[in-house]
Design a protein around this motif. Structure first.
Motif, short mmCIF file in Angstrom:
data_model
loop_
_atom_site.label_atom_id
_atom_site.label_comp_id
_atom_site.label_asym_id
_atom_site.label_seq_id
_atom_site.Cartn_x
_atom_site.Cartn_y
_atom_site.Cartn_z
N VAL A 69 0.83 -1.20 0.00
CA VAL A 69 0.00 0.00 0.00
C VAL A 69 0.87 1.25 0.00
O VAL A 69 0.59 2.21 -0.71
N SER A 70 1.95 1.24 0.78
CA SER A 70 2.81 2.43 0.83
C SER A 70 3.61 2.60 -0.46
O SER A 70 3.99 3.72 -0.80
N ASP A 71 3.88 1.52 -1.18
CA ASP A 71 4.62 1.61 -2.44
C ASP A 71 3.72 1.91 -3.63
O ASP A 71 4.20 2.01 -4.75
N PHE A 72 2.42 2.05 -3.39
CA PHE A 72 1.46 2.28 -4.46
C PHE A 72 1.74 3.63 -5.12
O PHE A 72 1.93 4.64 -4.45
N SER A 73 1.80 3.63 -6.42
CA SER A 73 2.08 4.85 -7.17
C SER A 73 1.02 5.02 -8.25
O SER A 73 0.86 4.14 -9.10
N ILE A 74 0.33 6.14 -8.22
CA ILE A 74 -0.68 6.42 -9.24
C ILE A 74 -0.02 6.48 -10.62
O ILE A 74 -0.57 5.98 -11.60
N GLU A 75 1.16 7.10 -10.68
CA GLU A 75 1.86 7.24 -11.96
C GLU A 75 2.13 5.87 -12.58
O GLU A 75 1.89 5.66 -13.77
N ASN A 76 2.61 4.93 -11.76
CA ASN A 76 2.88 3.58 -12.29
C ASN A 76 1.60 2.89 -12.73
O ASN A 76 1.59 2.18 -13.74
#
Length: 135
Positions: A69-76
């Protein structure tokens, strides 16, 4: 648990009374009770150790989920959605490189004699220059 009936326990008690004797029977029963208590204590400790390991494993799973969850990136996620194979990104990179090359060619073709500094603006409240006039 062991499926021992009351009649079987009675037979065991009579045999123990005959073999051990009435004088030593209380000591033997006390020792058997202590062993039983130790065995239950060890079983309880073993069970709590297993429970702790299960909780730790669950915590590891929770840590992994929190890290995801903390590594979630909208850009990716947007990149994965719109450009899963990376072809659009390559096209944009090629287009940007072509623009950069064209800009470099334009800069080289200019005749630059030196650095050009922008002219300083005249102050608005400055008095106009006086000129001498002859009579």
């Amino acid at each position: 648990m062991f499926d021992i009936a009351w009649s079987e326990l009675g037979v065991i008690a009579v045999v123990a009374l005959v073999v051990i004797g009435p004088k030593d029977l209380p000591k033997v029963l006390r020792t058997v009770g202590q062993w039983t208590a130790k065995a239950r204590s060890m079983a309880r400790e073993f069970q709590s150790g297993l429970d702790d390991m299960v909780r730790e494993a669950e915590l590891d799973d929770l840590r992994k989920a929190a890290k995801q969850v903390s590594d979630f990136s909208i850009e990716n996620e947007v990149k994965k959605t719109f450009d899963p194979d990376g072809s659009l990104e390559k096209q944009f990179a090629e287009h940007n490189q072509a623009i950069m090359d064209a800009t470099k060619e334009m800069d080289v073709s200019k005749d630059i004699s030196g650095p050009v500094e922008p002219a300083a603006p005249e102050p608005a409240d400055a008095a106009p220059a006086k000129t001498e006039t002859k009579p």
